[in-house]
Write a protein that holds these residues in place. Structure first.
Motif, PDB file in Angstrom:
ATOM      1  N   ARG A 375       0.859  -1.179   0.000  1.00  0.00           N
ATOM      2  CA  ARG A 375       0.000   0.000   0.000  1.00  0.00           C
ATOM      3  C   ARG A 375       0.897   1.230   0.000  1.00  0.00           C
ATOM      4  O   ARG A 375       1.769   1.375   0.847  1.00  0.00           O
ATOM      5  N   VAL A 376       0.709   2.104  -0.988  1.00  0.00           N
ATOM      6  CA  VAL A 376       1.533   3.308  -1.079  1.00  0.00           C
ATOM      7  C   VAL A 376       0.629   4.532  -1.097  1.00  0.00           C
ATOM      8  O   VAL A 376      -0.502   4.485  -1.591  1.00  0.00           O
ATOM      9  N   THR A 377       1.126   5.610  -0.544  1.00  0.00           N
ATOM     10  CA  THR A 377       0.362   6.852  -0.564  1.00  0.00           C
ATOM     11  C   THR A 377       0.454   7.481  -1.948  1.00  0.00           C
ATOM     12  O   THR A 377       1.344   7.163  -2.749  1.00  0.00           O
ATOM     13  N   ARG A 378      -0.469   8.395  -2.203  1.00  0.00           N
ATOM     14  CA  ARG A 378      -0.412   9.131  -3.463  1.00  0.00           C
ATOM     15  C   ARG A 378       0.920   9.875  -3.572  1.00  0.00           C
ATOM     16  O   ARG A 378       1.538   9.935  -4.637  1.00  0.00           O
ATOM     17  N   GLU A 379       1.374  10.420  -2.422  1.00  0.00           N
ATOM     18  CA  GLU A 379       2.610  11.190  -2.440  1.00  0.00           C
ATOM     19  C   GLU A 379       3.823  10.315  -2.725  1.00  0.00           C
ATOM     20  O   GLU A 379       4.759  10.749  -3.410  1.00  0.00           O
ATOM     21  N   THR A 380       3.836   9.066  -2.209  1.00  0.00           N
ATOM     22  CA  THR A 380       4.951   8.173  -2.515  1.00  0.00           C
ATOM     23  C   THR A 380       5.006   7.886  -4.002  1.00  0.00           C
ATOM     24  O   THR A 380       6.081   7.908  -4.625  1.00  0.00           O
ATOM     25  N   LYS A 381       3.853   7.637  -4.582  1.00  0.00           N
ATOM     26  CA  LYS A 381       3.813   7.374  -6.020  1.00  0.00           C
ATOM     27  C   LYS A 381       4.265   8.593  -6.811  1.00  0.00           C
ATOM     28  O   LYS A 381       5.037   8.481  -7.775  1.00  0.00           O
ATOM     29  N   ASP A 382       3.797   9.772  -6.410  1.00  0.00           N
ATOM     30  CA  ASP A 382       4.209  10.996  -7.109  1.00  0.00           C
ATOM     31  C   ASP A 382       5.708  11.229  -6.972  1.00  0.00           C
ATOM     32  O   ASP A 382       6.370  11.696  -7.913  1.00  0.00           O
ATOM     33  N   TYR A 383       6.253  10.899  -5.789  1.00  0.00           N
ATOM     34  CA  TYR A 383       7.695  11.054  -5.586  1.00  0.00           C
ATOM     35  C   TYR A 383       8.463  10.149  -6.548  1.00  0.00           C
ATOM     36  O   TYR A 383       9.409  10.584  -7.227  1.00  0.00           O
ATOM     37  N   VAL A 384       8.071   8.880  -6.601  1.00  0.00           N
ATOM     38  CA  VAL A 384       8.765   7.931  -7.475  1.00  0.00           C
ATOM     39  C   VAL A 384       8.603   8.337  -8.942  1.00  0.00           C
ATOM     40  O   VAL A 384       9.501   8.133  -9.764  1.00  0.00           O
ATOM     41  N   LYS A 385       7.485   8.954  -9.250  1.00  0.00           N
ATOM     42  CA  LYS A 385       7.231   9.397 -10.625  1.00  0.00           C
ATOM     43  C   LYS A 385       8.034  10.642 -10.985  1.00  0.00           C
ATOM     44  O   LYS A 385       8.099  11.040 -12.144  1.00  0.00           O
ATOM     45  N   GLY A 386       8.643  11.277  -9.994  1.00  0.00           N
ATOM     46  CA  GLY A 386       9.460  12.454 -10.257  1.00  0.00           C
ATOM     47  C   GLY A 386       8.743  13.768 -10.083  1.00  0.00           C
ATOM     48  O   GLY A 386       9.292  14.828 -10.409  1.00  0.00           O
ATOM     49  N   LEU A 387       7.521  13.728  -9.557  1.00  0.00           N
ATOM     50  CA  LEU A 387       6.737  14.953  -9.444  1.00  0.00           C
ATOM     51  C   LEU A 387       7.204  15.849  -8.297  1.00  0.00           C
ATOM     52  O   LEU A 387       6.773  17.001  -8.199  1.00  0.00           O
ATOM     53  N   TYR A 388       8.064  15.332  -7.428  1.00  0.00           N
ATOM     54  CA  TYR A 388       8.646  16.156  -6.373  1.00  0.00           C
ATOM     55  C   TYR A 388      10.031  16.659  -6.752  1.00  0.00           C
ATOM     56  O   TYR A 388      10.569  17.538  -6.086  1.00  0.00           O
ATOM     57  N   GLY A 389      10.602  16.092  -7.788  1.00  0.00           N
ATOM     58  CA  GLY A 389      11.932  16.499  -8.198  1.00  0.00           C
ATOM     59  C   GLY A 389      12.858  15.306  -8.347  1.00  0.00           C
ATOM     60  O   GLY A 389      12.435  14.142  -8.323  1.00  0.00           O
ATOM     61  N   ARG A 390      14.135  15.596  -8.498  1.00  0.00           N
ATOM     62  CA  ARG A 390      15.150  14.575  -8.744  1.00  0.00           C
ATOM     63  C   ARG A 390      15.698  14.059  -7.419  1.00  0.00           C
ATOM     64  O   ARG A 390      16.164  14.837  -6.575  1.00  0.00           O
ATOM     65  N   SER A 391      15.643  12.753  -7.213  1.00  0.00           N
ATOM     66  CA  SER A 391      16.166  12.163  -5.979  1.00  0.00           C
ATOM     67  C   SER A 391      17.688  12.257  -5.979  1.00  0.00           C
ATOM     68  O   SER A 391      18.322  12.219  -7.041  1.00  0.00           O
ATOM     69  N   PRO A 392      18.310  12.376  -4.789  1.00  0.00           N
ATOM     70  CA  PRO A 392      19.773  12.498  -4.727  1.00  0.00           C
ATOM     71  C   PRO A 392      20.501  11.332  -5.377  1.00  0.00           C
ATOM     72  O   PRO A 392      21.542  11.512  -6.002  1.00  0.00           O
ATOM     73  N   ALA A 393      19.971  10.130  -5.226  1.00  0.00           N
ATOM     74  CA  ALA A 393      20.528   8.936  -5.859  1.00  0.00           C
ATOM     75  C   ALA A 393      19.384   8.234  -6.604  1.00  0.00           C
ATOM     76  O   ALA A 393      18.209   8.503  -6.343  1.00  0.00           O
ATOM     77  N   PRO A 394      19.685   7.343  -7.537  1.00  0.00           N
ATOM     78  CA  PRO A 394      18.615   6.651  -8.266  1.00  0.00           C
ATOM     79  C   PRO A 394      17.706   5.852  -7.339  1.00  0.00           C
ATOM     80  O   PRO A 394      18.163   5.256  -6.350  1.00  0.00           O
ATOM     81  N   ILE A 395      16.425   5.845  -7.639  1.00  0.00           N
ATOM     82  CA  ILE A 395      15.454   5.040  -6.894  1.00  0.00           C
ATOM     83  C   ILE A 395      15.648   3.577  -7.262  1.00  0.00           C
ATOM     84  O   ILE A 395      15.888   3.241  -8.426  1.00  0.00           O
ATOM     85  N   ARG A 396      15.539   2.705  -6.268  1.00  0.00           N
ATOM     86  CA  ARG A 396      15.741   1.277  -6.521  1.00  0.00           C
ATOM     87  C   ARG A 396      14.766   0.808  -7.603  1.00  0.00           C
ATOM     88  O   ARG A 396      13.552   1.028  -7.508  1.00  0.00           O
TER      89      ARG A 396
END
Length: 657
Positions: A375-396
């Motif tokens: 179960r993931v939140t909408r925000e977790t999905k948006d984060y993984v989708k890049g809607l929050y920006g570029r993660s410091p390191a690649p997402i697994r």
């Protein structure tokens, strides 16, 4: 570019190489956000504003962060009015706010027009310094905010959100600082929101920033790990220009070091700030009087594990509260162990709003669901989708695949994908509720919260700002003051599981442990009959909680209370052989719409497909989408839009197809 204030290893606080250290006071913002769950009212501030103005601080941090949200959501206050009232009384000292870049003061990216109007209006009302940060240190999420601040003729302070990971090296921070310098920042702040920067790292990073950029450098530390004072001393040796402190009654623990302590540390040296101690004493006396019953009860002063989990104080107390509400506080250790794993999966984001909420809530879901990312939140999905920006390191990769499926992450600046929001806000919000133009900005950022506040403001007897669910005894313990605190670690931990008693409508709660019995009543102070436990309490004026403590000798056995029959809740429905209930996975607020004026996700009779959103449960400021697990038909919707719901409460009745 000139390289100013270069330091050498043998510099000391008494060295004449650097000018006197300057202090920013955080009492009116971050200090009470850390220790009072942001519950300081404007009325608490007004009596000492003129005294704060005379101390000689470089700036007063008094707006932004969570204060904007909390003013409307819990305090029945207009945050814009707070800014204006403070500016009227503070004549000399700069006023400072914490601006979350493209997130403005919310928990997601907002369109540029919302950010532009927000900055222009706040600058017009008297803000001087904008500490602009992005949780991911993604410069693309900072460029518009810095541009608008400079356009308004104000001080734009860039920010490095400090974290510890394989990618967060000094060179990483220098690269981020140069990006922000190229955007035109006036100074830069090292934002150590969890209190994890070591004295050595503070020295090295400040020195490197001074030599590389020549910009004034400010250091913001929390005292969570116990290293903050030592880190400040080493940073001052390296030439840091400003440090963040708080008035003693709201200092240390998860807040900043005390201003009084830091002034005493540098007294008589070349870096002596020479602040007015008489005025500081007046401020300290005022807050000493109103601190009783406000502070979050913490299990211990120093959190030695913060270096591992890197959880800021406010986030930790929220996690504890969330687990307690869901009767899973015994799984705290599992959640704390899961947080670093989630953070690594998501590319080592610094744990600061909003990524602290995203990572923390996802860790809770992973533990309670029994399967990671089931179960993931909408925000977790948006984060993984890049809607929050570029993660410091690649997402697994495996995690991204499980969360996104066939969807692909976006490229480019996330805000470029957003449509202007101010025209929609002006169209949706009823003019009958609008008192000032700033109401449209508030609504654009927090539509549900602002709408409820505006309705309450127009007629306080009809509605009230959003409340958290009534069944939350954990928060009520924060104001309970047992007569004799046992040494039992479990008792100490239970008392520390609390953050926001003022946000809960707890009417009657009793807690027993061995020789103690604590009874807490709020509101009218009258017990609630069992048949009314699941109905929303009628609006009533806030009242001080009544705390009753009764002691029994330890040797006296505690009588076991007879089971109390509980009436069937009004929301309950009896599923038939062909129907199923969709229940709430958490305590929160139920929403059937994405916005107040949007159409509902579902209505009775609808046929829905697997993965389709049925409703949203907002918890810990995140929107948790509840989705259909199979193809089904909506038989009944059991909860009203905007209603508080409990863990396990039935929300929707469906019939599998």
């Amino acid at each position: 570019m000139a390289k100013e204030n270069k330091s050498v290893p043998d510099d000391s606080p008494g060295s004449s190489k650097f000018p006197p250290i300057r202090l920013t006071d955080t009492t009116l913002r971050d200090a009470h956000q850390s220790l009072w769950a942001t519950r300081m009212k404007t009325a608490d501030m007004l009596p000492v504003l003129e005294h704060l103005d005379k101390v000689g601080y470089w700036s007063l941090e008094m707006w932004g962060g969570a204060t904007f949200d909390v003013c409307m959501r819990y305090l029945n206050e207009d945050p814009w009015a707070r800014l204006s009232e403070i500016r009227k009384r503070v004549k000399k000292t700069k006023l400072q706010m914490l601006l979350r870049g493209q997130n403005v003061v919310g928990y997601k990216n907002y369109p540029d027009d919302v950010l532009e109007e927000f900055v222009a209006e706040s600058a017009e009302r008297g803000l001087d310094v904008y500490r602009v940060f992005d949780a991911l240190n993604d410069a693309r999420n900072l460029e518009r905010a810095i541009e608008y601040v400079k356009k308004a003729g104000k001080h734009a302070q860039g920010t490095l959100c400090y974290a510890i990971s394989p990618v967060h090296t000094i060179e990483y921070y220098l690269n981020r600082a140069r990006e922000q310098q190229n955007m035109g920042i006036d100074s830069i702040c090292i934002k150590d929101m969890a209190g994890i920067i070591s004295p050595t790292m503070a020295y090295d990073l400040v020195k490197a920033l001074k030599e590389s950029t020549g910009l004034p450098v400010q250091l913001h530390c929390h005292a969570s790990s116990g290293m903050a004072v030592a880190s400040y001393l080493k940073a001052v040796e390296a030439g840091v220009d400003v440090i963040d402190t708080a008035a003693a009654p709201l200092a240390f623990m998860t807040s900043q070091p005390a201003a009084e302590s830091m002034v005493a540390s540098f007294a008589g040296t070349a870096r002596d700030p020479k602040l007015d101690m008489g005025e500081m004493e007046v401020v300290e006396g005022h807050f000493e009087k109103i601190t009783a019953g406000q502070c979050v009860t913490l299990p211990k002063v120093v959190d030695s594990m913060v270096i591992i989990h890197q959880i800021p104080g406010g986030m930790a107390s929220n996690l504890l509260s969330q687990l307690k509400e869901q009767k899973a506080e015994d799984r705290l250790r599992e959640v704390l162990e899961e947080v670093p794993r989630v953070r690594e999966d998501l590319g080592f984001p610094p744990l600061v709003t909003p990524t602290s909420q995203i990572v923390g809530v996802q860790a809770v879901h992973n533990v309670l669901a029994g399967e990671r990312y089931k179960r993931v939140t909408r925000e977790t999905k948006d984060y993984v989708k890049g809607l929050y920006g570029r993660s410091p390191a690649p997402i697994r990769e495996a995690v991204a695949l499980k969360i996104l499926g066939d969807e692909k992450p976006i490229k480019g600046r996330p805000a470029d994908l957003l449509e202007p929001a101010m025209p929609r806000a002006r169209k949706e919000l009823s003019k009958e509720l609008v008192k000032e133009e700033t109401d449209y900005i508030s609504y654009a950022i927090f539509p549900e919260v602002a709408l409820k506040f505006f309705q309450w403001r127009k007629n306080p007897t009809v509605s009230e700002p959003e409340k958290k669910p009534a069944a939350a005894p954990a928060q009520a313990q924060a104001q309970a003051k047992p007569a004799a605190a046992p040494e039992d670690p479990q008792v100490r931990r239970l008392r520390g599981l609390i953050e926001i008693v003022a946000t809960h409508s707890v009417t009657d709660f009793e807690w027993e442990h061995e020789d103690e019995k604590v009874r807490i009543r709020r509101g009218s102070g009258e017990p609630v009959p069992a048949s009314a436990k699941h109905t929303a309490p009628a609006p009533q004026p806030a009242a001080e909680p009544v705390v009753q403590v009764a002691e029994r000798p330890v040797s006296q056995p505690v009588p076991q209370a007879a089971p109390v029959p509980v009436a069937q809740p009004a929301y309950a429905a009896t599923p038939t052989a062909n129907t199923e209930e969709v229940t709430s996975p958490m305590v929160g607020t139920f929403y059937l719409r994405s916005r107040p004026e949007s159409p509902p996700f579902i209505k009775k009779g609808d046929a829905v497909d697997p993965g389709q959103t049925l409703c949203i449960v907002e918890a810990m400021k995140l929107m948790n989408e509840i989705q259909a697990e199979k193809k089904c038909r909506i038989v009944d919707i059991l909860v009203q839009d905007g209603e508080s719901v409990e863990y396990g409460q039935p929300l929707v009745v469906v019939e599998p197809l």
